[in-house]
Scaffold this motif. Sequence first.
Motif, PDB file in Angstrom:
ATOM      1  N   VAL A  33       1.984  -7.508   0.628  1.00  0.00           N
ATOM      2  CA  VAL A  33       2.090  -7.390   2.085  1.00  0.00           C
ATOM      3  C   VAL A  33       2.498  -5.966   2.462  1.00  0.00           C
ATOM      4  N   ARG A  34       3.478  -5.448   1.748  1.00  0.00           N
ATOM      5  CA  ARG A  34       3.947  -4.073   2.002  1.00  0.00           C
ATOM      6  C   ARG A  34       2.809  -3.068   1.852  1.00  0.00           C
ATOM      7  N   ASP A  35       2.050  -3.178   0.780  1.00  0.00           N
ATOM      8  CA  ASP A  35       0.987  -2.202   0.520  1.00  0.00           C
ATOM      9  C   ASP A  35      -0.151  -2.331   1.524  1.00  0.00           C
ATOM     10  N   MET A  36      -0.456  -3.551   1.951  1.00  0.00           N
ATOM     11  CA  MET A  36      -1.478  -3.713   2.981  1.00  0.00           C
ATOM     12  C   MET A  36      -1.041  -3.023   4.271  1.00  0.00           C
ATOM     13  N   GLU A  40      -2.309   0.996   1.477  1.00  0.00           N
ATOM     14  CA  GLU A  40      -2.514   1.323   0.072  1.00  0.00           C
ATOM     15  C   GLU A  40      -3.238   0.192  -0.637  1.00  0.00           C
ATOM     16  N   PRO A  41      -3.895   0.497  -1.758  1.00  0.00           N
ATOM     17  CA  PRO A  41      -4.586  -0.558  -2.511  1.00  0.00           C
ATOM     18  C   PRO A  41      -3.587  -1.607  -3.000  1.00  0.00           C
ATOM     19  N   VAL A  42      -3.994  -2.852  -2.944  1.00  0.00           N
ATOM     20  CA  VAL A  42      -3.137  -3.946  -3.413  1.00  0.00           C
ATOM     21  C   VAL A  42      -3.433  -4.209  -4.881  1.00  0.00           C
ATOM     22  N   LYS A  43      -2.410  -4.174  -5.704  1.00  0.00           N
ATOM     23  CA  LYS A  43      -2.579  -4.422  -7.137  1.00  0.00           C
ATOM     24  C   LYS A  43      -2.189  -5.860  -7.465  1.00  0.00           C
ATOM     25  N   ASP A  44      -0.904  -6.105  -7.518  1.00  0.00           N
ATOM     26  CA  ASP A  44      -0.424  -7.446  -7.857  1.00  0.00           C
ATOM     27  C   ASP A  44      -0.269  -8.287  -6.596  1.00  0.00           C
ATOM     28  N   ASN A 122      10.327  -4.941   0.975  1.00  0.00           N
ATOM     29  CA  ASN A 122       9.818  -5.880  -0.027  1.00  0.00           C
ATOM     30  C   ASN A 122      10.050  -7.333   0.365  1.00  0.00           C
ATOM     31  N   ALA A 123      10.586  -7.552   1.532  1.00  0.00           N
ATOM     32  CA  ALA A 123      10.884  -8.916   1.986  1.00  0.00           C
ATOM     33  C   ALA A 123       9.986  -9.313   3.146  1.00  0.00           C
ATOM     34  N   LEU A 124       8.747  -8.893   3.062  1.00  0.00           N
ATOM     35  CA  LEU A 124       7.769  -9.203   4.093  1.00  0.00           C
ATOM     36  C   LEU A 124       6.859 -10.331   3.618  1.00  0.00           C
ATOM     37  N   GLU A 140       9.092  -4.083   8.439  1.00  0.00           N
ATOM     38  CA  GLU A 140       7.897  -3.442   8.999  1.00  0.00           C
ATOM     39  C   GLU A 140       8.248  -2.106   9.654  1.00  0.00           C
ATOM     40  N   SER A 141       9.305  -2.091  10.431  1.00  0.00           N
ATOM     41  CA  SER A 141       9.693  -0.837  11.092  1.00  0.00           C
ATOM     42  C   SER A 141      10.244   0.167  10.080  1.00  0.00           C
TER      43      SER A 141
END
Length: 391
Positions: A33-36, A40-44, A122-124, A140-141
């Motif tokens: 969720v964070r990377d999206m 950034e590309p999502v890996k795991d 990391n808690a999204l 998010e912010s």
Amino acid sequence: MGTVTLPDRVGLRALARILGSLEGATRLVGGAVRDMLAGEPVKDIDLATKLSPQEVIACLQKARIKAVPTGIAHGTVTAVLSSGPVEVTTLRRDVSTDGRRATIAYTDDWREDAARRDFTINALYADPETGELFDYFGGESDLAAGLVRFIGEPLQRIAEDHLRILRFFRFHARFGKGAPDPASLKACSERANDLMALSRERIADELLKLLALSRPVETVELMLSHGIFLPVLPEISTAAGLTALVATEDSPDAVRRLASLLPANGDIAGTVAKRLKLSKLATKRLVLAAGREETDAANPRALAYRIGLEAARDRLMLGNHGNALADLNGWTVPTFPLTGGAIVARGIKAGPEVARLLQKTEAQWIAEGFPDEARALAIADEVVGQEQSKR
């Protein structure tokens, strides 16, 4: 609050629905969720679910999806899709922790699950059906502002898992913009000695991940100025070598960057590699890199023949010998075309003398720039002839 789009992975949407996403029982969580959000590309990909591990396994088996109980003691089951593995973890809360591992209990409260995570970014969570975000602590912010911040009390988060000290700096190097969060930085500095309780493998893993990032220098300098390395890697005392390397390298390389942080001393590099329990391959590379000398640039191909192309490139880059590196571009290390038989055939009796003269022949062959076999045989004639003339 924003939204995200489900990663384009074969079978992922079906998996989410098998686990009750339509009923709100399962969401995407954490890094994906964070990377999206960060573009950034999502890996795991990780899913969080209200279902118990046993229910998850039953759902997967019914759908004929391979289920692997990779972390069943902590509520994690891996669903193996054709597009890759997806970790599915039951919502949980910590009952007790000792800085290395936690005793957990399951819960059906999303916020309670979020509260046990390390950083707000990391808690999204995201609904796999609508892409709706669920953000309980301002992640998010924080992500938009480039702020890496512990959830709740930083000292408590670190007490739960000491590795979070290193994770704080890694995520700051990756997502941070400007100065780090003061409270988080202060807590990491105060509790740096807690790193001594961690396994060296976990420390090595985090450090190498940090060094593989595109811009680690400022963060490494931050760690040095706050004494983070002292308890576990006192050999790292300056980032000058890393700064010079990053400015000239063509792509990040974590092992080479680690070598740049260490003194040019093979014994020290070997000690560090042993402490971090690096692989045999990484250890050899680190030690070879630490043996760098100013004379390395005199004959780059001879250096590569002796220690290998990768190790030679490491030494030349770490020694700031960029011009010499060009000699290795597109070049393949040749094989010495002769064996001891060539020396014996020239009248030398089998024994230690053969090995000595073969080495002398090889040294001359290297000095002449690796000529063809005919010239190698001629060199052998010369070497043997010189030896016989002495008798």
